[in-house]
Design a protein around this motif. Sequence first.
Motif: not given
Length: 124
Positions: A1-24
């Motif tokens: 069974q394929v599983q995809l798990v995202e991480s890296g989300g959150g709260l950030v101010q405008a102009g900021g950065s985030l990096r999302l990851s998805c492990a399969a």
Amino acid sequence: QVQLVESGGGLVQAGGSLRLSCAASGSIFSINAMGWFRQAPGKEREFVATINWKGDNTYYTNSVKGRFTISRDNAKNTVYLQMNSLKPEDTAVYFCARARSLYTGLREDEYNYWGQGTQVTVSS
């Protein structure tokens, strides 16, 4: 069974950065294109970015071009979404998805496995 798990989300101010990851897991990661979609409150889920199986072809929705970068590390079975210069309108739940084929896809029906999503909130 394929599983995809995202991480890296959150709260950030405008102009900021985030990096999302998805492990399969559960399949040979390198033989499928991958994509990121997002769903804002009260709106339908929309396409954000896609990357082919080799990682040398990408495509973005117009609203994120020049700000977001999709990439993948097939050795780590992981796809990433680097998000820079974030805007309040980027606020949404972000989903990664595995395409049915090797090649980039823009439509939801081109994907057959989905993660559970990760919340990104951009404050003004």
